[in-house]
Structure formats: structure tokens, C-alpha cells
Design an enzyme around this catalytic site. Sequence first.
Site, mmCIF file in Angstrom:
data_model
loop_
_atom_site.group_PDB
_atom_site.id
_atom_site.type_symbol
_atom_site.label_atom_id
_atom_site.label_comp_id
_atom_site.label_asym_id
_atom_site.label_seq_id
_atom_site.Cartn_x
_atom_site.Cartn_y
_atom_site.Cartn_z
ATOM 1 N N CYS A 127 -9.183 34.799 38.966
ATOM 2 C CA CYS A 127 -8.541 33.677 38.817
ATOM 3 C C CYS A 127 -8.253 33.222 37.625
ATOM 4 C CB CYS A 127 -9.269 32.503 39.722
ATOM 5 S SG CYS A 127 -8.635 30.815 39.387
ATOM 6 N N HIS A 128 -7.433 32.493 37.131
ATOM 7 C CA HIS A 128 -6.930 32.211 35.835
ATOM 8 C C HIS A 128 -8.178 31.392 35.046
ATOM 9 C CE1 HIS A 128 -2.507 32.980 34.803
ATOM 10 N NE2 HIS A 128 -3.238 33.765 34.157
ATOM 11 N N THR A 129 -8.846 30.531 35.545
ATOM 12 C CA THR A 129 -9.964 30.114 34.968
ATOM 13 C C THR A 129 -11.122 30.947 34.509
ATOM 14 O OG1 THR A 129 -9.634 28.226 36.822
ATOM 15 C CG2 THR A 129 -11.697 27.973 35.362
ATOM 16 N N HIS A 155 -15.848 33.165 40.285
ATOM 17 C CA HIS A 155 -15.696 31.878 41.326
ATOM 18 C C HIS A 155 -15.134 32.165 42.717
ATOM 19 C CE1 HIS A 155 -12.458 31.072 38.799
ATOM 20 N NE2 HIS A 155 -12.040 30.332 39.941
ATOM 21 N N GLU A 156 -14.108 33.249 42.320
ATOM 22 C CA GLU A 156 -13.552 33.477 43.949
ATOM 23 C C GLU A 156 -13.996 34.340 44.684
ATOM 24 O OE1 GLU A 156 -8.598 32.056 43.543
ATOM 25 O OE2 GLU A 156 -8.909 34.243 44.307
ATOM 26 N N CYS A 199 -22.364 17.229 47.980
ATOM 27 C CA CYS A 199 -23.830 17.098 48.321
ATOM 28 C C CYS A 199 -23.896 16.334 49.505
ATOM 29 C CB CYS A 199 -24.515 16.370 47.071
ATOM 30 S SG CYS A 199 -23.950 14.635 47.102
ATOM 31 N N CYS A 242 -23.602 11.438 47.928
ATOM 32 C CA CYS A 242 -23.172 10.342 46.945
ATOM 33 C C CYS A 242 -21.851 9.901 47.614
ATOM 34 C CB CYS A 242 -22.589 11.345 45.705
ATOM 35 S SG CYS A 242 -20.950 12.246 45.751
ATOM 36 N N CYS A 289 -18.734 11.877 48.280
ATOM 37 C CA CYS A 289 -19.119 12.593 49.466
ATOM 38 C C CYS A 289 -18.882 12.047 50.730
ATOM 39 C CB CYS A 289 -20.322 13.577 49.433
ATOM 40 S SG CYS A 289 -20.314 14.815 48.359
ATOM 41 N N CYS A 297 -17.463 15.136 44.291
ATOM 42 C CA CYS A 297 -19.076 14.819 44.417
ATOM 43 C C CYS A 297 -19.459 14.520 43.005
ATOM 44 C CB CYS A 297 -19.594 16.305 44.964
ATOM 45 S SG CYS A 297 -21.371 16.365 44.966
ATOM 46 N N ARG A 326 -19.936 18.418 41.322
ATOM 47 C CA ARG A 326 -18.303 18.535 40.449
ATOM 48 C C ARG A 326 -18.485 19.834 39.625
ATOM 49 N NH1 ARG A 326 -15.699 13.204 37.931
ATOM 50 N NH2 ARG A 326 -16.306 12.480 40.072
ATOM 51 N N CYS A 380 -10.728 29.773 45.932
ATOM 52 C CA CYS A 380 -10.210 28.652 44.839
ATOM 53 C C CYS A 380 -8.640 28.471 44.806
ATOM 54 C CB CYS A 380 -10.625 29.359 43.564
ATOM 55 S SG CYS A 380 -9.748 28.369 42.210
ATOM 56 N N ARG A 432 -3.003 38.076 43.183
ATOM 57 C CA ARG A 432 -4.193 37.977 43.202
ATOM 58 C C ARG A 432 -4.882 39.727 43.622
ATOM 59 N NH1 ARG A 432 -5.135 34.041 41.262
ATOM 60 N NH2 ARG A 432 -6.149 32.296 41.770
#
Length: 379
Positions: free
Chosen positions: A48-50, A70-71, A100, A103, A106, A114, A118, A178, A373
Site C-alpha cells: 500500500c502507498h503508506t 500492513h495489508e 480495544c 474505550c 470503541c 480507538c 489508533r 487497508c 494492488r
Amino acid sequence: MSSTVGQVIKCKAAVAWEAGKPLVIEEVEVAPPQKMEVRLKVLFTSLCHTDVYFWEAKAQNSAFPRIFGHEAAGIVESVGEGVTELAPGDHVLPVFTGECKECAHCKSEESNMCSLLRINTDRGVMINDGQTRFSINGKPIYHFVGTSTFSEYTVVHIGCVAKINPLAPLDKVCILSCGISTGLGATLNVAKPTKGSSVAIFGLGAVGLGAAEGARLAGASRIIGVDLNPSRFEEAKKFGVTEFVNPKDHKKPVQEVIAEMTDGGVDRSVECTGNVNAMISAFECVHDGWGVAVLVGVPHKDAEFKTHPMNLLNERTLKGTFFGNYKPRSDLPSVVEMYMNKELELEKFITHEVPFHEINKAFELMLKGEGLRCIIRME
Ligand code: NAD
Ligand code: ZN
């Protein structure tokens, strides 16, 4: 699998030693999961771009050496102390932001931000003990957004893991962890177009096309794609985008072009570019009286959004969203079901695939802006 429970696992991971340098496949040691953590066997991950943004480390001080990614989709290998909701063998999607379930966010039906889990792009360690679970000969290797999926095994907080239907093909649904869910949710959960309405999508990358997929599912009759890159238009036809506007082809601001095309403005717009001028256009192109604009793109840190207050007084609504307002654990399993029920199409987002040892090719494709992707197959 059980033979590895409680043991350090040695496996392959793609380590980023320095910003912008190709990843190196290394043998890493992955410690067992601690309290409220699980260790996952990653089967598929995508880029992913991030990941690329923090690997380039242009605007921020990223911690190196680091394992990005992360994907992804995988299977629980073992669980730490206190984990009751997940068990070895469960099929899961790790998510860069968590839930979680305790909180105020959530507990609110309206928020997915969250307080405990987060997204945190600076933190390279686990929250339980402030340490990493990855090392090479005792040297710590940092985590990325709590997921670090460019590794055959990774350790994740259970609040960042969605348990999904074990029949779902992991090589397809991995992209739901994502970008695609972000765009899809921005339309379905936040813009909420009604059947027969008009929707403008600014930016036709994976996130924008996820938003277009949401507009198609909602039954929008006109989906207007806006992008500066004309090569994006051909791909976008597969996503039900009915009309295209390239701001470069017009002397007038694009919001005026869209207002003329739609007799006063679109019913909804979703901005997926990260460019602040596109954000302003996306807001100003919605119809007065009822139009809703949703911002998704992450702007430059110094950007400022400017519009005349009359645009709001004339009953236009401006909203923003994070991860499409989906709560990762509660909501992602049902997005996977949308794919299983053949409502949501994922195959058209997957334009490339590489084996894990060729992971740097996925970076090259993204840097060239080719495809949407690229799936990275771990075995
Ligand atoms: P991408 O780079 O693949 O696509 C962006 C598209 O926008 C490109 O096709 C580009 O040509 C186009 N574009 C750029 N400036 C434009 C302008 N002024 N007018 C029209 N088109 C323009 O990116 P992506 O992966 O699809 O991500 C899109 C955005 O979403 C990024 O800013 C990303 O950081 C953000 N994002 C946000 C969240 C969230 O939770 N809010 C989550 C993931 C990604
Ligand atoms: Zn929370």
C-alpha cells in the site's frame, strides 16, 4: 504448528535497513506473543502507498531497521496470555489501526478511532512492554503500525486482528485490510449515496476505486471519476465509473465543470487524492441543499482547507473519515462476507502478483504508478 508454541521462530522477513534502500530478505527471530498478543503466519501481503511513504521517510523520522507491511491475511500460530477470542488456526486480517472494545471511541457507535490502538506510525515496538518481537542476532528490528506483515511470522495485538470466515480466499481478501475498505467504507458508511444518485470520486487509485465500488453497490446512477492522470480512466471503467473529468482539460475550476454536468452539483463526493485543492473542489462540487462531501486523502502537513462559509450555510455537508469508519474487529468480517456473497468484487483490484523474494518489484511497480494492488505470496 503446536511445536512452535512458546518458542522463538526463525523465519524470513524483508527488512528495511535504511530509508529508500531495497528491502533485504533476512532470517529473523520472532519472539512468542505476550499478553493480549497473537503470533500470525502471514500467507499473503500486499503493498500500500503508506508502506512506500514511510519507507521513503521523506516527511518523518521513521525508525530503522524496520519491517513494513500492513495489508495482509494469515493464520493464527499461537496466542499469548489472556487471549480468549482467537485460537491457533483462525483465519485473520491484521489491521494497522485497532479496536480495544473498552474505550469511549470503541463504545461509541459513531467512531472507530480507538484511543488505545489508533494508528501510530512512529511507534516501532509493542505496547505491552515497549519492546520489539523481531530481532537478528539480538539486535532489535522495529515494527510498523503494529502489523509488520513483510515477514513469514509476525506478532500483533489482538485488538488489531479481525477473525474472518475460514472459507475466504486469503490471496484476495488480504487487500481488505487497508485501502479498499477505506474507500468502500467512505462511500457506504459516510457519504451514503441513495439509489439513483450522482457521486463524484476524486482520485482513481485503489482507495478511490474502492469508493467507486461502494457507489456502484449503493446503486448510484452516475459515478463521475476525476483524476489528473488520464491513464487511470481506462482502468476505472471496470469499476462502474460512468464519466470522467480531467481538471487539466478545462479552464474553469473542476467544481464548476461538475456543477454544469449535473444541474447544480453531485449528490455526494468522495475525495481520495490527498491534494488539498482537490479536497476544496470535492466539497464545492456537491449540490446545495443536500450534498455531502467526504475527505479520505491524507494531506500535506502544512495544508489548509479554505472555502467560503456560504458554501456550508447553503446546506452542504463536509465530512472526513478514517479507515472508512469501519471498526476493524467488529466490521471487517462482514466486508469479507460481502465478497463471499459476490456483492463486492476484489479480483479487479489485483493487477500484479510476486513471490516474497521479489518483494522489491512490488515497490518498483508502485513507484511507477503501475497497476492497483500487487499481491506478495509468502511461500
Ligand atoms: P494513489 O496515489 O494510488 O491515487 C491517488 C490518485 O489521485 C492518483 O491517480 C492521482 O493522479 C490523483 N490525483 C492527485 N492529485 C489530484 C488532483 N488534484 N485532482 C484529481 N486527481 C488527483 O493513492 P491511493 O492509494 O488510492 O490513496 C489515496 C489517498 O488516500 C492517499 O492520500 C492516502 O494517503 C489516503 N488514505 C487515507 C486513509 C484514511 O483512512 N483516511 C487510508 C488509506 C489511504
Ligand atoms: Zn478502543
